[in-house]
Design an enzyme around this catalytic site. Sequence first.
Site, mmCIF file in Angstrom:
data_model
loop_
_atom_site.group_PDB
_atom_site.id
_atom_site.type_symbol
_atom_site.label_atom_id
_atom_site.label_comp_id
_atom_site.label_asym_id
_atom_site.label_seq_id
_atom_site.Cartn_x
_atom_site.Cartn_y
_atom_site.Cartn_z
ATOM 1 C CG ASP A 65 -2.089 1.023 0.876
ATOM 2 O OD1 ASP A 65 -2.914 0.695 0.020
ATOM 3 O OD2 ASP A 65 -2.113 2.117 1.451
ATOM 4 C CB SER A 66 2.610 2.799 -2.223
ATOM 5 O OG SER A 66 1.921 2.237 -3.319
ATOM 6 C CE1 TYR A 153 -1.081 11.931 -7.747
ATOM 7 C CE2 TYR A 153 -0.908 9.672 -6.947
ATOM 8 C CZ TYR A 153 -1.655 10.814 -7.155
ATOM 9 O OH TYR A 153 -2.970 10.849 -6.774
HETATM 10 P P1 ITT Z 1 -3.633 -2.166 -5.375
HETATM 11 O O1 ITT Z 1 -4.334 -1.675 -4.129
HETATM 12 O O2 ITT Z 1 -4.453 -3.120 -6.187
HETATM 13 O O3 ITT Z 1 -2.244 -2.674 -5.119
HETATM 14 P P2 ITT Z 1 -3.712 0.645 -6.067
HETATM 15 O O4 ITT Z 1 -3.256 1.429 -7.265
HETATM 16 O O5 ITT Z 1 -5.149 0.826 -5.639
HETATM 17 O O6 ITT Z 1 -3.411 -0.907 -6.359
HETATM 18 P P3 ITT Z 1 -2.796 1.835 -3.596
HETATM 19 O O7 ITT Z 1 -4.147 1.817 -2.969
HETATM 20 O O8 ITT Z 1 -1.624 1.416 -2.749
HETATM 21 O O9 ITT Z 1 -2.743 0.909 -4.879
HETATM 22 O O10 ITT Z 1 -2.556 3.271 -4.195
HETATM 23 C C1 ITT Z 1 -1.278 3.759 -4.355
HETATM 24 C C2 ITT Z 1 -1.277 4.858 -5.398
HETATM 25 O O11 ITT Z 1 -0.161 5.719 -5.096
HETATM 26 C C3 ITT Z 1 -1.020 4.290 -6.777
HETATM 27 O O12 ITT Z 1 -2.212 4.081 -7.487
HETATM 28 C C4 ITT Z 1 -0.138 5.370 -7.402
HETATM 29 O O13 ITT Z 1 -0.934 6.330 -7.953
HETATM 30 C C5 ITT Z 1 0.579 6.007 -6.245
HETATM 31 N N1 ITT Z 1 1.926 5.425 -6.197
HETATM 32 C C6 ITT Z 1 2.371 4.457 -5.365
HETATM 33 N N2 ITT Z 1 3.630 4.117 -5.656
HETATM 34 C C7 ITT Z 1 3.985 4.888 -6.708
HETATM 35 C C8 ITT Z 1 5.152 4.983 -7.471
HETATM 36 O O14 ITT Z 1 6.206 4.193 -7.262
HETATM 37 N N3 ITT Z 1 5.176 5.856 -8.456
HETATM 38 C C9 ITT Z 1 4.113 6.630 -8.717
HETATM 39 N N4 ITT Z 1 2.966 6.593 -8.070
HETATM 40 C C10 ITT Z 1 2.891 5.728 -7.051
#
Ligand code: ITT
Length: 200
Positions: A65-66, A153
Site C-alpha cells: 500500500d503506497s 505520480y
Molecule cells: P492495489 O491496491 O491493487 O495494489 P492501487 O493502485 O489501488 O493498487 P494503492 O491503494 O496502494 O494501490 O494506491 C497507491 C497509489 O499511489 C497508486 O495508485 C499510485 O498512484 C501512487 N503510487 C504508489 N507508488 C507509486 C510509485 O512508485 N510511483 C508513482 N505513483 C505511485
Amino acid sequence: MVATHNPGKLAEMRELLAPHGVEAISAGDLGLGEPEETGDSFRANAAIKAIAAAKAADLPAFADDSGLVVDALDGAPGIYSARWAGDNKDFTAAMTRIERLLQERGAAAPDRRSAHFVSALCVAWPDGHIEEVEARADGTLVWPPRGTAGFGYDPMFLPDGHTRTFGEMTSVEKHGLPPLGLGLSHRARAFVKLAEICLD
Ligand code: ITT
C-alpha cells in the site's frame, strides 16, 4: 502471489522478487476481488490486502500500500493517492489537482514543494501470520510533469539528489537494487527490509 490490481506496481514487484526465485501471480490473474481499503494508514491497508488474498487463494500473499504525501497539502493525497485518480485512473488529472492546490497555497519555490512516497509492504501466510515493513523516498514536486516511464505520480516526483524525475528514469534506476541500482524508490527500500526478514 502479489495482492495487487495495479499493473505498474505488479511489474515493479515482479522485478524485485525475481532475484529471490519467487515467481509472482497477481490477485487480478487469480480472479480475486479487491478488498475495501478501510484502514487509516498505509500499513493497515497493506495488511488488509495481503490477508484477504492469502485467505482467498490459500497461498502466501505479498501486498503493497503506497502513496504520495505532500507536505504543503498536510499530507494529501496520502492513503487516498489511488482515489485521487478516479475510477478511470487518470493520473494526469490527479497531478493537475495537486499542482492547483500547491499554487493556491503559493507553493512555488522548491522548498515549499517537498513530498515523499511511502510504501508499506505486508506478507501474509495462509495460517494468518504476517510480516510488515515500511519505507519512504523523499523528493520535490516539479511542474509540468516530466517523462513517461513508471506509473502514477512518477512524472512529477524528483527524488532528492537527482536531476531526473521517476518518470524519466529507467526501471533499474527507480527501483533496481544493488549491484544493479541504488534501491532509490520507497518500494525498493521497503523490499530490502522485507527480504532481510523473510526471503533468502
Ligand atoms: P492495489 O491496491 O491493487 O495494489 P492501487 O493502485 O489501488 O493498487 P494503492 O491503494 O496502494 O494501490 O494506491 C497507491 C497509489 O499511489 C497508486 O495508485 C499510485 O498512484 C501512487 N503510487 C504508489 N507508488 C507509486 C510509485 O512508485 N510511483 C508513482 N505513483 C505511485
